[in-house]
Structures are given as C-alpha cells and as structure tokens.
Design an enzyme around this catalytic site. Structure first.
Site, PDB file in Angstrom:
ATOM      1  N   HIS A   7       0.836  -1.212   0.000  1.00 35.37           N
ATOM      2  CA  HIS A   7       0.000   0.000   0.000  1.00 35.37           C
ATOM      3  C   HIS A   7       0.861   1.248   0.000  1.00 35.37           C
ATOM      4  O   HIS A   7       2.041   1.205   0.324  1.00 35.37           O
ATOM      5  CB  HIS A   7      -0.975   0.035   1.181  1.00 35.37           C
ATOM      6  CG  HIS A   7      -0.338   0.033   2.540  1.00 35.37           C
ATOM      7  ND1 HIS A   7      -0.039  -1.117   3.235  1.00 35.37           N
ATOM      8  CD2 HIS A   7       0.050   1.054   3.351  1.00 35.37           C
ATOM      9  CE1 HIS A   7       0.494  -0.804   4.408  1.00 35.37           C
ATOM     10  NE2 HIS A   7       0.572   0.509   4.491  1.00 35.37           N
ATOM     11  N   GLU A 130       7.651   1.019   5.053  1.00 36.68           N
ATOM     12  CA  GLU A 130       7.102  -0.017   5.925  1.00 36.68           C
ATOM     13  C   GLU A 130       7.324  -1.363   5.246  1.00 36.68           C
ATOM     14  O   GLU A 130       7.118  -1.490   4.035  1.00 36.68           O
ATOM     15  CB  GLU A 130       5.595   0.223   6.132  1.00 36.68           C
ATOM     16  CG  GLU A 130       4.913  -0.819   7.010  1.00 36.68           C
ATOM     17  CD  GLU A 130       3.415  -0.532   7.193  1.00 36.68           C
ATOM     18  OE1 GLU A 130       2.838   0.219   6.399  1.00 36.68           O
ATOM     19  OE2 GLU A 130       2.840  -1.104   8.136  1.00 36.68           O
TER      20      GLU A 130
END
Ligand code: CO
Length: 134
Positions: A7, A130
């Site tokens: 994402h 991330e």
C-alpha cells in the site's frame, strides 16, 4: 527481497473530503473509516486492482502522523509498504547493510494484522518505508 507494493499511505487533513474525492472523482472502491487506536490513526482503505491506498488521519493524542500534517498541512504521502516473506530476515539484512530500523526493531502487528517494521526515511531517499510480512 521486497515483493509486492502492499500500500501507499497518504496522510490527509480531512478524511471525509479525501475519501469522497477518491470515491466520486477518481472512481475508486473506498471503504468506511476505521479507527485504529493502537496506531493513533483513523484509516480509510481504498482497493485498487494492483495495490491499496490508505488515507490516514490522526486519532487521539500523540498520533504518529500529527507532526507530519503540521509540516504538510495539505497532506502528503506518508509511507509506502513493501511485502517481504520473512520480516526478521529482512530486518537483519537491512541492519547489516547499515539501514536504521525504527523503534525497538521488533516487528509490531500492523493495520492488517501482520508483522510490520518501519525503516528510517533518511536511509531510503527521503521515504518512510514499511515492511510487512505477507
Ligand atoms: Co502502512
């Protein structure tokens, strides 16, 4: 080592307005807002054919994105998330290469119920990264 783009997270000052824009103007599949008190954010998940967008808005005191929105009042890309098969192996490899893993270095359970780590933006072209164990 890194796999799919899981994402892109965008911090937004007005969650309802940003969700409406993705739904109505961009024609995306936009979910309902979800409070994630453990992470200090309210999130709207947007499903694209090949990845997800996450709209982030601060929740509660000391939200990790409050400072980002102070510096970027119109909002902006906050982080990108890559999938890895083995998060501990990824962490050890990155540390050996001199990259800084944020926090204790122990994976936490992220917004999708899977272990995640964050890497220092100064080590990755100014972008907070991330890693999520897929
Ligand atoms: Co994320």
């Amino acid at each position: 080592m890194i796999g799919r783009l899981n994402h892109v997270a965008i911090a937004v000052p007005d969650l309802a307005a940003a969700a409406a824009q993705y739904r109505d103007t961009l024609g995306a599949r936009v979910g309902a807002p979800q409070d994630e008190p453990d992470h200090g954010v309210t999130v709207v998940f947007i499903e694209l054919p090949n990845t997800k967008i996450e709209l982030l808005h601060p929740l509660g005191d000391g939200s990790p994105i409050a400072g980002f929105l102070e510096k970027n009042p119109a909002g902006g890309i906050h982080h990108i998330c890559y999938e890895v098969e083995d998060i501990l192996a990824a962490r050890d490899r990155l540390r050996a290469a001199g990259a800084r893993v944020l926090g204790s270095g122990e994976p936490k359970i992220g917004a999708h119920g899977k272990p995640v780590l964050f890497l220092h933006p100064k080590d990755f072209a100014g972008c907070l990264v991330e890693l999520e164990q897929a």
